[in-house]
Design an enzyme around this catalytic site. Structure first.
Site, PDB file in Angstrom:
ATOM      1  N   SER A  12      42.555  39.828  35.146  1.00  0.00           N
ATOM      2  CA  SER A  12      41.379  39.183  35.743  1.00  0.00           C
ATOM      3  C   SER A  12      40.668  38.161  34.868  1.00  0.00           C
ATOM      4  CB  SER A  12      40.375  40.241  36.200  1.00  0.00           C
ATOM      5  OG  SER A  12      40.817  40.839  37.394  1.00  0.00           O
ATOM      6  N   LYS A  63      29.998  37.376  33.863  1.00  0.00           N
ATOM      7  CA  LYS A  63      30.569  37.943  35.093  1.00  0.00           C
ATOM      8  C   LYS A  63      29.624  38.995  35.663  1.00  0.00           C
ATOM      9  CE  LYS A  63      34.868  40.022  36.889  1.00  0.00           C
ATOM     10  NZ  LYS A  63      36.185  40.596  36.547  1.00  0.00           N
ATOM     11  N   SER A 121      40.077  38.455  39.070  1.00  0.00           N
ATOM     12  CA  SER A 121      38.802  38.615  39.743  1.00  0.00           C
ATOM     13  C   SER A 121      37.647  37.821  39.114  1.00  0.00           C
ATOM     14  CB  SER A 121      38.420  40.091  39.758  1.00  0.00           C
ATOM     15  OG  SER A 121      38.176  40.554  38.438  1.00  0.00           O
TER      16      SER A 121
END
Lengths: 481, 479
Positions: free
Chosen positions: B172, B73, B148
């Site tokens: 997330s 990420k 997210s």
């Protein structure tokens, strides 16, 4: 209108001289090339986290213990939020409602020996900001500014006092003696010049006898005790004038201009700051092991104020001697070693007087010089047993400073031993005979002329004569006493 | 079946058997990323990955993770690889250090192939708040992958990497895992060092794995947990993470959170979760209803605390030391123009919410009160775990929603995290596994446990995974 009394409290920032910064592994530094002591953590790169410097915690505890503070079993850090280029995270990690050191009290001693008690509100840990240099001066509007992050993140202890001080002079006494105590604890360089100790004063005035506090101003950025004392004095006078002319003191930050002696207002967007304090989620509480705290308590060195008292009461020093001797931990250690070997009062006289005077020219401190405490004690011994005269002792000292030889060796090598009484008597006889006018003056009761005879005797003996012995012999020769 | 269809564990097995090289595996995945039609990646480090694969192939002994690709990420700092956290504020920013968790995985033989798309600074539930691009759900390109960590979830689902890292503040990792039909886990707060994770809300942020099997997630977790001297909130890990082998749930007491099975939960989602619970019972688990009355207040609590923390965490982005910077005549403009231009609307919204919540005079009413509710939620979980071993609920109240559906309504978007936020507030570990389909889209089952119960959760999830036998391959995916 009733009399007004000043009410003063101070906030002192002390940079801890730890090997690393408060929350990262960089070395704090003064005077190195800008931005050479930085890392992702103290530059607030994305994703970094603070880690508390354990040594800084230890030193904060030592300070708290010396100030008689309550030690919090569990204190926490807060974030103090504001934007400024010297604060890379845009928040300072500080302490808010639970500081590591709570209430305490510090007792200073005035020159007349009276006690000056000052309540300590708290002492807490935080990090210093970076150093910001504005192109054209210290205020806004200047062209271009540069930031040096070397100082950013240096551990600080902020000590806050109660509004217990009542004069500028007391404020200066308190700060000087607090500084001395901090130096004894070995926690900080406490250099006002280099900014490793900074003091702000909160000043207000109120009618004598009133229990409520007047509106205060904060006097900032004092880089010496002398300026601070003058600044507080000037601010008190300014506030008295305002009130005398029927006005009201505004709460604001003010600045003392040493060159003009004027107080100026540092107008003040910053005073509307809402710092939005909240608990720092990146750190866990500081919960020092009680056994550790007790050990730190038991390991505290003898501090200058109690020590000063002991030097006067137990060792016969004057208040002034004691103040000079307790000027630094090194000097105390030096004196104590000498005082263990010879009469303490005489050792104190020689150390604070002749020794420091002679060394001043060399730019040396006693403990850095060739003269060991044992040398001082030996010299005091040579004087006490009459081996050398006072003037000769001064020369012996100069010899020791020069060579590092012990005083007896210097006496031997330079022939500085006290003259044999018979030899001195003969010399005095010669001087009296050679100066009949002066002898007559002495007979006429003009004692001043004794100085002439002593001077002559010193000249003839190369300073080896004891002045008091000379005087006695002159009297005997001239007056038959 | 192609190389990319293999799980991470299977790929490591192929490497160990000498049937494939790390370079071949990396090439196969890089090739898929190059043809990526779900827009999962923001940056690809093809050359770096190839070089690392060659190095590992040349080692006399293969490291435990063999040399297989890993997606990371973009919220995680990777040295020399552009790291933006999905924001224009860090456009082109090349970090000088690598996050601890990534460094530990690289040490164990993971090969970072690139950085995955995300909602800006991890604020969002659909990856639509990325300042760069939308990521598409591999199951239906008209729908969001969740967020997210949407890029990390989509990359694993679309088999562009066998596994990846995400971060989870209020859901997330778990929510996009659920929406993309894969496994995602948020471990106990403090399990994995946050050093190098670009902070959103420090007291909630945790790194965690995405994978297509529970065993793979466990393996990735195994190499990340443990104390890091750079993170004061990281924990000594009591017992090693085990790769799960359990095939039954005998004696396991599963509490079903009543508040998260009622209003607001799509019927199709509820049905899939209930079906999974029936299978759990068949494996020997006891299913009991549990009430967490304060859990639904979690959302409101979260939207005070997380913005409060983010308002401070994001203050460092001022354009002075790194990242793009606006031209300005004075300091105030420098701040305002830089931040005004480079932060997206959701980030600004949360900074303002948080600034307000911490303001003098409002602190106690908002931040202080939210902290007290958080404490209540922690207690409620503790009480619940006196009677059960794990708590079950849907991971997300809905399946993947259409792109653009909720962007105009922040509150509707916030509701996507209603099931995941309570465990975040309590710092507890929780895992999402795919448990079925609703209208052809994946549904996630969330299992949460007490602190340090990772092994128990992984065992339960693994046993269920075997009987649910969910096919993680999105329809029409060419491998």
């Amino acid at each position: 209108m009733s009399d007004l009394e000043p009410v003063i409290g101070v906030e002192i920032h002390v940079q801890l001289s730890t090997r690393t910064k408060m929350f990262c592994g960089c070395a704090p530094s003064f005077g190195d090339a800008p931005n050479t002591h930085t890392c992702p953590v103290c530059l607030a790169h994305p994703g970094v986290l603070p880690v508390v410097n354990g040594e800084a915690v230890r030193r904060a505890l030592i300070i708290g213990l010396a100030l008689g503070c309550e030690i919090a079993p569990r204190s926490i850090f807060h974030r103090k939020n504001y934007f400024y280029p010297d604060l890379p995270k845009a928040y300072q990690i500080s302490q808010f409602d639970i500081p590591i050191c709570g209430r305490g009290e510090f007792t200073a001693i005035r020159e007349d020996g009276s006690e000056l008690k000052v309540g300590i509100t708290r002492a807490h840990l935080e990090e210093d900001a970076a150093k910001l240099t504005h192109g054209g001066g210290r205020r806004a509007g200047a062209d271009g500014s540069v930031v040096d992050f070397n100082r950013g993140g240096t551990p600080l202890v902020e000590i806050v006092t109660e509004p217990d001080l009542r004069s500028a002079a007391d404020t200066a006494i308190f700060l000087r003696q607090l500084r001395q105590t901090l130096l004894f604890l070995g926690v900080s360089d406490c250099s006002m010049e280099e900014g490793s100790m900074r003091a702000d004063a909160n000043v207000s005035v109120r009618p004598v006898g009133s229990q409520t506090l007047g509106v205060k101003t904060e006097l900032k950025n004092m880089n010496s005790f002398r300026f601070l004392e003058r600044g507080v004095e000037a601010e008190i006078a300014r506030q008295r004038e305002i009130i005398a002319s029927g006005g009201h003191v505004q709460q604001e930050t003010v600045h003392y201009e040493p060159d003009t002696g004027h107080i100026t207002s540092l107008r003040s967007k910053e005073e509307s700051h809402d710092y939005r304090y909240f608990p720092e989620p990146d750190l866990v509480p500081v919960a020092p092991d009680p056994a550790w705290v007790e050990r730190l308590r038991s390991e505290q060195p003898e501090l200058p104020i109690p020590l000063r008292r002991r030097l006067v009461v137990e060792m016969g020093l004057t208040q002034e001697d004691a103040e000079v001797i307790t000027g630094s931990p090194e000097l105390v250690a030096y004196f104590m070693e000498a005082a263990g070997l010879a009469d303490p009062k005489s050792c104190a006289n020689w150390i604070r007087g002749e020794l420091r005077a002679q060394l001043r020219e060399l730019g040396q401190e006693p403990w850095e010089s060739n003269v060991t405490p044992a040398h001082v004690a030996a010299l005091v011994g040579l004087l006490a047993d009459g081996t050398v005269s006072v003037p000769a002792a001064k020369e012996v000292l100069a010899g020791v400073i020069e060579t590092g030889d012990d005083p007896a060796t210097v006496v031997e090598a330079r022939g500085l031993g006290q003259m044999d009484a018979g030899d001195l008597s003969a010399i005095i006889g010669e001087i009296v005979n050679a100066n009949p006018d002066q002898a007559q003056q002495l007979r006429d009761g003009k004692d001043k002329v004794m100085g002439f005879f002593v001077g002559q005797a010193m000249k003839r003996t190369g300073g080896r004569a004891e002045p008091q012995a000379v005087q006695a012999l002159v009297r005997a020769a001239v007056l038959g006493e | 079946m192609g190389l990319r269809d293999l799980s991470a564990t299977e790929q490591i097995g192929e490497l160990a058997a000498g049937r494939v090289s790390s370079l071949e595996l990396v090439e196969a995945h890089l090739d898929a990323i190059a043809r990526d039609d779900v827009e999962a990646f923001l940056a690809v480090d093809a050359e770096g990955a190839r070089a690392r694969a060659r190095e590992i192939d040349a080692l006399p002994e293969r490291p435990p993770l063999g040399g297989i690709p890993l997606g990371v990420k973009d919220a995680l700092s990777t040295r020399d690889i552009v790291t933006t956290s999905g924001s224009k504020m860090l456009e082109g920013f090349r970090p000088v250090y690598t996050a601890t968790c990534v460094a530990r995985l690289e040490q164990a033989g993971a090969v970072v192939v690139g950085k995955t798309n995300m909602d800006e600074f991890a604020m969002g539930s659909s990856t639509e708040n990325s300042a760069y691009k939308n990521t598409f759900n591999p199951w239906d390109h008209a729908r969001v992958p969740g967020g997210s960590s949407g890029g990390s979830a989509a990359a694993v689902s679309a088999r562009e990497v066998p596994w990846s890292l995400g971060s989870d503040t209020g859901g997330s990792i778990r929510q996009p895992a659920a929406l993309c039909g894969i496994v995602g886990m948020k471990p106990t707060y403090g399990a994995i060092s946050r050093y190098g994770l670009i902070a959103f809300a420090s007291s909630l942020d945790q790194v965690g794995p995405f994978a297509r099997t529970v065993a793979d997630a466990a393996l990735l977790l195994q190499h990340m947990v443990g104390r890091d001297p750079m993170d004061s909130t990281s924990l000594e890990w009591p017992t090693p993470i085990e790769v799960p082998v359990a095939t039954d749930l005998a004696g396991l007491r599963i509490g079903v959170v009543e508040e998260l099975m009622g209003e607001g939960i799509d019927p199709g989602v509820k049905a899939a979760v209930e079906a999974a619970l029936v299978k759990a019972e068949a494996l020997g688990a006891t299913i009991v209803p549990v009430s967490l009355p304060t859990a639904l207040s979690g959302l409101a609590t979260y939207y005070v605390l997380a913005p409060a923390e983010c308002s401070a965490n994001l203050s460092r982005f001022d354009g002075i030391r790194y990242g793009p910077s606006a031209e300005a005549d004075n300091l105030l403009d420098q701040y305002e123009v830089t931040r005004g231009r480079l932060f997206g609307p959701e980030v600004k919204r949360r900074i303002m919410l948080g600034t307000f919540a911490l303001a003098s005079g409002y602190y106690d009413q908002y931040y202080g009160r939210a902290q007290r509710v958080r404490t209540l939620i922690v207690r409620e979980f503790a009480q619940a775990f006196e009677g059960v071993d794990v708590l079950a609920s849907p991971t997300s109240p809905t399946v993947a929603f259409p792109i653009g559906d909720r962007t105009a309504d922040p509150y509707a978007m916030y509701l996507a995290d209603v099931c995941t936020i309570p465990a975040s507030l309590a710092g507890l570990p929780a895992i999402s596994i795919p448990c079925g389909l609703s209208d052809g889209l994946p549904v996630g089952l969330q299992l949460a446990g007490p602190a340090f119960s990772e092994n128990c959760l992984l065992d339960a999830a693994h046993a269920l995974e075997q009987v649910i036998a969910f096919d993680t391959c999105p329809p029409g995916l060419a491998t």
